[in-house]
Write a protein that holds these residues in place. Sequence first.
Motif, PDB file in Angstrom:
ATOM      1  N   ARG A 157      16.113  65.672 -10.061  1.00  0.00           N
ATOM      2  CA  ARG A 157      16.501  65.456  -8.337  1.00  0.00           C
ATOM      3  C   ARG A 157      16.565  66.827  -7.336  1.00  0.00           C
ATOM      4  O   ARG A 157      16.632  66.697  -6.458  1.00  0.00           O
ATOM      5  N   GLU A 158      18.093  67.027  -8.399  1.00  0.00           N
ATOM      6  CA  GLU A 158      19.080  67.253  -7.455  1.00  0.00           C
ATOM      7  C   GLU A 158      18.752  69.497  -7.247  1.00  0.00           C
ATOM      8  O   GLU A 158      18.715  69.518  -8.631  1.00  0.00           O
ATOM      9  N   THR A 159      19.106  70.070  -6.308  1.00  0.00           N
ATOM     10  CA  THR A 159      18.972  71.310  -6.252  1.00  0.00           C
ATOM     11  C   THR A 159      20.431  71.842  -7.277  1.00  0.00           C
ATOM     12  O   THR A 159      21.622  71.046  -6.600  1.00  0.00           O
ATOM     13  N   VAL A 160      20.951  72.489  -7.394  1.00  0.00           N
ATOM     14  CA  VAL A 160      21.593  73.653  -8.605  1.00  0.00           C
ATOM     15  C   VAL A 160      22.223  74.678  -7.587  1.00  0.00           C
ATOM     16  O   VAL A 160      21.527  75.231  -7.567  1.00  0.00           O
ATOM     17  N   ARG A 161      23.017  74.606  -6.964  1.00  0.00           N
ATOM     18  CA  ARG A 161      23.965  75.912  -6.246  1.00  0.00           C
ATOM     19  C   ARG A 161      24.918  76.494  -6.745  1.00  0.00           C
ATOM     20  O   ARG A 161      25.590  76.373  -7.616  1.00  0.00           O
ATOM     21  N   PHE A 162      24.734  78.167  -7.529  1.00  0.00           N
ATOM     22  CA  PHE A 162      25.600  78.326  -8.172  1.00  0.00           C
ATOM     23  C   PHE A 162      26.089  79.499  -6.841  1.00  0.00           C
ATOM     24  O   PHE A 162      25.604  80.726  -6.495  1.00  0.00           O
ATOM     25  N   GLU A 163      28.095  80.370  -6.955  1.00  0.00           N
ATOM     26  CA  GLU A 163      28.234  81.287  -5.987  1.00  0.00           C
ATOM     27  C   GLU A 163      28.839  82.216  -7.148  1.00  0.00           C
ATOM     28  O   GLU A 163      29.459  82.134  -8.006  1.00  0.00           O
ATOM     29  N   ARG A 164      28.586  83.049  -5.960  1.00  0.00           N
ATOM     30  CA  ARG A 164      29.611  84.626  -7.100  1.00  0.00           C
ATOM     31  C   ARG A 164      31.269  83.739  -7.204  1.00  0.00           C
ATOM     32  O   ARG A 164      31.644  83.038  -6.940  1.00  0.00           O
ATOM     33  N   PHE A 165      31.180  84.066  -8.393  1.00  0.00           N
ATOM     34  CA  PHE A 165      32.287  84.375  -9.502  1.00  0.00           C
ATOM     35  C   PHE A 165      32.692  82.263 -10.073  1.00  0.00           C
ATOM     36  O   PHE A 165      33.785  82.441 -10.065  1.00  0.00           O
ATOM     37  N   ASP A 166      30.899  81.491  -9.904  1.00  0.00           N
ATOM     38  CA  ASP A 166      31.042  80.891 -10.496  1.00  0.00           C
ATOM     39  C   ASP A 166      31.678  80.640 -11.881  1.00  0.00           C
ATOM     40  O   ASP A 166      30.366  81.904 -12.318  1.00  0.00           O
ATOM     41  N   ARG A 167      31.765  80.032 -12.830  1.00  0.00           N
ATOM     42  CA  ARG A 167      31.767  80.238 -14.298  1.00  0.00           C
ATOM     43  C   ARG A 167      30.246  79.010 -14.916  1.00  0.00           C
ATOM     44  O   ARG A 167      29.545  78.086 -13.999  1.00  0.00           O
ATOM     45  N   ILE A 168      29.308  80.074 -15.722  1.00  0.00           N
ATOM     46  CA  ILE A 168      27.694  79.676 -15.846  1.00  0.00           C
ATOM     47  C   ILE A 168      27.636  79.743 -16.935  1.00  0.00           C
ATOM     48  O   ILE A 168      26.870  79.316 -17.814  1.00  0.00           O
ATOM     49  N   ALA A 169      28.753  79.931 -17.951  1.00  0.00           N
ATOM     50  CA  ALA A 169      28.751  79.969 -19.653  1.00  0.00           C
ATOM     51  C   ALA A 169      29.928  80.480 -20.034  1.00  0.00           C
ATOM     52  O   ALA A 169      30.758  80.391 -19.648  1.00  0.00           O
ATOM     53  N   GLN A 170      30.040  80.115 -21.470  1.00  0.00           N
ATOM     54  CA  GLN A 170      31.275  80.911 -22.472  1.00  0.00           C
ATOM     55  C   GLN A 170      30.413  81.853 -23.236  1.00  0.00           C
ATOM     56  O   GLN A 170      29.166  81.662 -23.889  1.00  0.00           O
ATOM     57  N   LEU A 171      31.255  83.422 -23.430  1.00  0.00           N
ATOM     58  CA  LEU A 171      31.107  83.546 -24.388  1.00  0.00           C
ATOM     59  C   LEU A 171      31.444  83.839 -25.723  1.00  0.00           C
ATOM     60  O   LEU A 171      32.758  83.029 -25.912  1.00  0.00           O
ATOM     61  N   VAL A 172      31.155  83.648 -27.010  1.00  0.00           N
ATOM     62  CA  VAL A 172      32.274  83.508 -28.661  1.00  0.00           C
ATOM     63  C   VAL A 172      31.532  84.375 -28.739  1.00  0.00           C
ATOM     64  O   VAL A 172      30.616  84.670 -29.211  1.00  0.00           O
ATOM     65  N   VAL A 173      32.897  85.496 -29.311  1.00  0.00           N
ATOM     66  CA  VAL A 173      32.342  86.329 -30.321  1.00  0.00           C
ATOM     67  C   VAL A 173      32.536  85.703 -31.775  1.00  0.00           C
ATOM     68  O   VAL A 173      33.969  85.548 -32.352  1.00  0.00           O
ATOM     69  N   GLN A 174      31.718  85.937 -32.615  1.00  0.00           N
ATOM     70  CA  GLN A 174      31.592  86.041 -34.077  1.00  0.00           C
ATOM     71  C   GLN A 174      31.136  87.720 -34.968  1.00  0.00           C
ATOM     72  O   GLN A 174      30.550  88.038 -34.123  1.00  0.00           O
ATOM     73  N   GLN A 175      32.167  87.266 -36.191  1.00  0.00           N
ATOM     74  CA  GLN A 175      31.610  87.795 -37.568  1.00  0.00           C
ATOM     75  C   GLN A 175      30.399  87.436 -37.836  1.00  0.00           C
ATOM     76  O   GLN A 175      30.621  86.274 -38.241  1.00  0.00           O
ATOM     77  N   VAL A 176      29.922  88.398 -37.860  1.00  0.00           N
ATOM     78  CA  VAL A 176      28.087  87.988 -38.868  1.00  0.00           C
ATOM     79  C   VAL A 176      28.079  89.001 -40.024  1.00  0.00           C
ATOM     80  O   VAL A 176      28.430  90.215 -40.107  1.00  0.00           O
ATOM     81  N   GLU A 177      27.383  87.926 -41.003  1.00  0.00           N
ATOM     82  CA  GLU A 177      26.613  88.267 -42.644  1.00  0.00           C
ATOM     83  C   GLU A 177      25.733  89.743 -42.072  1.00  0.00           C
ATOM     84  O   GLU A 177      24.122  89.397 -41.561  1.00  0.00           O
ATOM     85  N   LYS A 178      25.464  91.170 -42.298  1.00  0.00           N
ATOM     86  CA  LYS A 178      24.792  91.561 -43.399  1.00  0.00           C
ATOM     87  C   LYS A 178      23.968  90.838 -44.089  1.00  0.00           C
ATOM     88  O   LYS A 178      24.561  91.140 -45.240  1.00  0.00           O
TER      89      LYS A 178
END
Length: 165
Positions: free
Chosen positions: A104-125
């Motif tokens: 039902r509701e519209t969502v509004r984002f403003e400049r510099f609103d937090r939208i996600a998080q970044l997780v850095v991980q070591q990955v195996e080949k």
Amino acid sequence: MSENRPVDVLIARVDPEVPLPSYAHPGDAGADLVTTRSAELAPGERAVLPTGISLALPDGYAAFVHPRSGLAARCGVALVNSPGTVDAGYRGEIKVIVVNLDPRETVRFERFDRIAQLVVQQVEKVSFHEVAELPGSARGNGGFGSTGTSGSGADTTAGSAQHHS
């Protein structure tokens, strides 16, 4: 126990005013990502939002873009490609695909609103080795909700659905 030293990650601002990703609390796994542009999403709409940053990750690492639980709980915002994968060789701007799942509701984002998080991980080949048959395991081929069910009659064929009367 090994010491958990920070991994050096090179970062460039695509938008010179964007704040660098940061951890809100000690011990947080994800650093906050913000959007550099305002957006309004009606119910069911999605958008690709720029974060204003690009990275150079060390070989053997990847960054994963995860949703923010607060946005999901308060607004019904989810990430379409979750988690999004940022490979070590990618040098473009990180962008986040958000969707408004609120009916039902519209969502509004403003400049510099937090939208996600970044997780850095070591990955195996890995090296893939084709075999005619895989070794057995306690779980076998049970999947798609088979854990905790009695018997082994769960149909685990991709794309199939079971309906019981």
